[in-house]
Design an enzyme around this catalytic site. Sequence first.
Site, PDB file in Angstrom:
ATOM      1  N   PHE A 135       0.818  -1.212   0.115  1.00  0.00           N
ATOM      2  CA  PHE A 135       0.066  -0.001   0.219  1.00  0.00           C
ATOM      3  C   PHE A 135       0.886   1.259  -0.083  1.00  0.00           C
ATOM      4  O   PHE A 135       1.855   1.419   0.917  1.00  0.00           O
ATOM      5  CB  PHE A 135      -0.885   0.078   1.317  1.00  0.00           C
ATOM      6  CG  PHE A 135      -1.594   1.418   1.505  1.00  0.00           C
ATOM      7  CD1 PHE A 135      -2.973   1.534   0.945  1.00  0.00           C
ATOM      8  CD2 PHE A 135      -1.020   2.547   1.780  1.00  0.00           C
ATOM      9  CE1 PHE A 135      -3.780   2.564   1.313  1.00  0.00           C
ATOM     10  CE2 PHE A 135      -1.670   3.725   2.133  1.00  0.00           C
ATOM     11  CZ  PHE A 135      -3.021   3.632   1.696  1.00  0.00           C
ATOM     12  N   GLU A 136       0.725   2.086  -0.937  1.00  0.00           N
ATOM     13  CA  GLU A 136       1.532   3.401  -0.987  1.00  0.00           C
ATOM     14  C   GLU A 136       0.622   4.306  -1.766  1.00  0.00           C
ATOM     15  O   GLU A 136       0.097   4.100  -2.928  1.00  0.00           O
ATOM     16  CB  GLU A 136       2.867   3.009  -1.408  1.00  0.00           C
ATOM     17  CG  GLU A 136       3.126   2.709  -2.590  1.00  0.00           C
ATOM     18  CD  GLU A 136       4.739   2.565  -3.003  1.00  0.00           C
ATOM     19  OE1 GLU A 136       5.500   2.612  -1.964  1.00  0.00           O
ATOM     20  OE2 GLU A 136       4.970   2.257  -4.067  1.00  0.00           O
ATOM     21  N   ILE A 137       0.340   5.650  -1.431  1.00  0.00           N
ATOM     22  CA  ILE A 137       0.058   6.513  -2.126  1.00  0.00           C
ATOM     23  C   ILE A 137       1.301   7.530  -2.160  1.00  0.00           C
ATOM     24  O   ILE A 137       1.492   8.079  -1.345  1.00  0.00           O
ATOM     25  CB  ILE A 137      -1.216   7.087  -1.480  1.00  0.00           C
ATOM     26  CG1 ILE A 137      -2.521   6.333  -1.328  1.00  0.00           C
ATOM     27  CG2 ILE A 137      -1.742   8.410  -2.325  1.00  0.00           C
ATOM     28  CD1 ILE A 137      -3.737   6.954  -0.618  1.00  0.00           C
TER      29      ILE A 137
END
Length: 382
Positions: free
Chosen positions: A281-283
């Site tokens: 998960f990464e934004i």
Amino acid sequence: MMTPMRYILLVLGAIISIHYILSFTHEDYGKATSISNIAGQWTGPKSNPPYKTPVPDEYHKPDLHMDMQDRKANASFMMLVRNSDFSGIMSSMKQIEDRFNKKFQYPYVFLNDEPFTQKFKDHIQALTNAKVEFGVIPSDHWHQPSWVDEDRASKSRDDMVRNNVIYGGSVPYRNMCRFNSGFFYRHELLQKYRYYWRVEPDIKLFCDVDYDPFLVMQDQNKVYGFTISLYEFQATVPTLWNSVKSFINANPDFVAPGNAMGFLSDDGGESYNLCHFWSNFEIGDLDFWRGEAYSKFFEYLDEQGGFYYERWGDAPVHSIGAALFAKKEQIHFFNDIGYRHEPFQHCPQGDVHGKGKCWCDPSQNFDYEWYSCLNRYDKIFS
């Protein structure tokens, strides 16, 4: 006749009385002369991690359809998957749509090292009204480079298999780590975007996300967002930090003032404590990866061959890049996004859990377990 001592005591009493009167009647005076404020002048100001300040109400759109949204960021979801990941990515995408994207309608970019089947495309497109694009990764961005010494790389893989290192014998896993570290943001389908949200198969998204995290990133000048942080396996990165130090020593101007070195190292950068943000998960800000500092950093690491001679992952590489080349305030913990990728999960606590209509068990939360690094992230702001 009043003695000098009595005169002094009388004056002090008058001063103290005036101080207390002003403290109660003038708020600004009271704050300025408080013990905590005076102590702060000696020890330096204290601050909380950015996530302790809730997302402003102006970003929340709990009841609005996407047609009524006043603005959007230039952003896309990014999914690196194989045709065989069909069921898992359908599950992930359905949750993204139900919890967030039915309202906000951001596009999707699917990437694969081989063409997607028509069946895959048809079923994916049926899940959303948003734009979906499918791309193939260029061969030189995916496969092991020809300059890698295969005898050395093969020996390393065999050693890792004997030592039961996870994915220790896998070349495709190393290809994926190298691609995610230094090539995904160069793909032609992502060139037009500024921000991305990485999504993997078989995740769980526990909470409603009724605000736009891309706009938060944009407006608050964030470059990297995460939900879970933990320690890397030492056996996969034995020489990574030596390479990092060599690059820093040769390029000190790339290191940002006010960076997050304290998240990575307990001794000012002499050694690596193995903490990293879990990159499934990464934004993030694609322009940050495209920038000169990170681009040269990745090129240097790639030249060392550690993606194949060891098993350097994109999670520590991204984490080190973000922690060194951005200010610590530009790295954001999305505390209100409940998320699970086996075997760990972040489940929001307290009022945040209720506000997001989260369905995870709050007692099942990795944030401050012994293998989590969130406490180290918190400490860099204290």
